[in-house]
Design a protein around this motif. Structure first.
Motif, PDB file in Angstrom:
ATOM      1  N   LYS A   1       0.849  -1.199   0.000  1.00 11.35           N
ATOM      2  CA  LYS A   1       0.000   0.000   0.000  1.00 11.35           C
ATOM      3  C   LYS A   1       0.880   1.243   0.000  1.00 11.35           C
TER       4      LYS A   1
ATOM      5  N   HIS B   1      -2.763  -3.555  -2.728  1.00 10.95           N
ATOM      6  CA  HIS B   1      -4.067  -2.947  -2.470  1.00 10.95           C
ATOM      7  C   HIS B   1      -4.624  -2.418  -3.794  1.00 10.95           C
TER       8      HIS B   1
ATOM      9  N   ASN C   1      -6.509  -2.944   5.363  1.00  8.64           N
ATOM     10  CA  ASN C   1      -5.524  -3.111   4.280  1.00  8.64           C
ATOM     11  C   ASN C   1      -4.974  -4.527   4.181  1.00  8.64           C
TER      12      ASN C   1
END
Length: 379
Positions: A3, A41, A165
């Motif tokens: 991410k 992500h 996440n």
């Protein structure tokens, strides 16, 4: 999951892993699966692959995605443009609606829905494009209602978000509930007929037309009438001589409509099944059922059309048969229209007065300034 990583070199590269699109998969679902395959992500994955300003995960991404973005995905995935386009909601143009609005409310496109049994049975869980359609209220395979929210925290689904996440879209992005474990909401046996009618609506959408008296009508021209009829039935309580009458009267009595969106969108999914089933039945044995509905509720041409921006020819033709075109209020008439009517009456040797004008226009002239002035204006 990776991410908040930026790598300019990725923008010019192709996707390393390319999942095969699954039957009826929606584009955002496929892109999310592609991101998961890269252990990234979804938002980070797309931001890395698209230069700044070219990509935006809007809430209505599947409807607003541009052809430019679709072409970039085509280059990066080696999938054909047509395959990618068919995964987007833009492919519903001329079937569900005449045109899909990129930035705005699409009446028949709703927040993501899902069938928990489908997600459980999928080898690779994914979200169907058809689940984004207002008329998709039940799963025909498992004979159950769809969900439109997380059953644990009542949050709308955002399949491009991840819980902390780490957990992908089969888990609620807000509370982490496993959507595959949601209870199956079986459609009651007493609703078998309504279930079949929902299947008929979906068949009309897929086919792109419905036939009345051997004349084919485009599906989007047919569906636009549903919104007006739903408001008449629920808000104006014109619900005599329709199926599920007791249930619909109860819905109308207990629901406070905000008027910020079409009333049909403010109903729960089981309630939508009831009202949609009743509306589609009005067009069975065409035009007998609709005619009976109009007469039982004393519906005028004006009430049946007043909030339709465009009136489809097939609908106007139907109303010519079952609802005489009358003027609900004389304030809608112009002075020119009244003068022309008075001239015609004079030529026919008929005395011009308010009683005659009322019969001619089917509306009240006693509180109409134009109607009062006509007797003081030279013809």
């Amino acid at each position: 999951m990776i991410k908040k990583v930026k790598n300019p070199a990725v923008t010019a590269s192709r996707f390393l892993l390319i999942p095969k699109p699954l039957p009826d998969e929606i584009l955002s679902s496929w892109l999310a699966r592609t991101a998961y395959a890269h252990l990234t992500h979804p938002k980070t994955f797309m931001n890395m692959h698209f230069s700044t300003g070219k990509f935006n995960w809007r809430p209505n991404f599947d409807a607003s995605v541009s052809d430019a973005i679709l072409h970039i995905i085509e280059q990066k995935s080696a999938l054909s443009f047509e395959t990618i386009y068919q995964m987007s909601l833009k492919s519903y143009e001329s079937y569900l609606q005449e045109s899909i609005i990129p930035d705005g409310l699409n009446t028949f496109i709703v927040p993501q829905r899902f069938c928990p049994v489908c997600l459980r049975e999928d080898h690779f869980p994914y979200y169907r494009k058809s689940w984004k359609v207002l008329f998709s209220t039940v799963c025909f395979k498992h004979h159950c209602y769809l969900y439109d929210r997380c059953p644990s925290c009542n949050t709308l689904l955002k399949i491009t978000h991840m819980y902390r996440n780490t957990l992908p879209y089969v888990f609620c992005h807000k509370c982490g509930f496993d959507l595959r474990k949601a209870r199956k909401l079986t459609v009651p046996k007493t609703f078998d007929l309504a279930f079949k009618r929902m299947h008929r609506i979906q068949s009309i959408r897929k086919r792109g037309y419905i036939v009345f008296n051997k004349i084919p009508i485009y599906s989007f021209l047919f569906f636009e009438v549903f919104v007006q009829l739903a408001k008449l039935i629920l808000v104006y309580k014109k619900n005599e001589s329709i199926d599920h009458q007791a249930k619909i009267k109860n819905i109308a009595k207990r629901t406070r409509f905000t008027k910020t969106q079409p009333v049909i969108r403010e109903l729960s999914i089981p309630q939508q099944v009831i009202i949609l089933s009743a509306i589609i039945e009005l067009f069975n044995h065409y035009p007998r059922n609709f005619d009976r509905f109009v007469k039982a509720n004393a519906l005028t041409h004006w009430l049946l059309t007043k909030e339709l921006k465009k009136r489809a020819f097939w609908y106007e033709k139907l109303l010519d048969k079952v609802a005489a075109q009358t003027c609900f209020t004389s304030d809608l008439l112009t002075l020119q229209e009244i003068q022309n009517a008075a001239k015609w009456l004079t030529i026919q040797g008929i005395i011009v007065n308010k009683i005659i004008l009322k019969k001619l226009f089917q509306c009240d002239f006693y509180h109409n300034k134009l109607g009062s002035n006509i007797f003081q204006t030279p013809l």
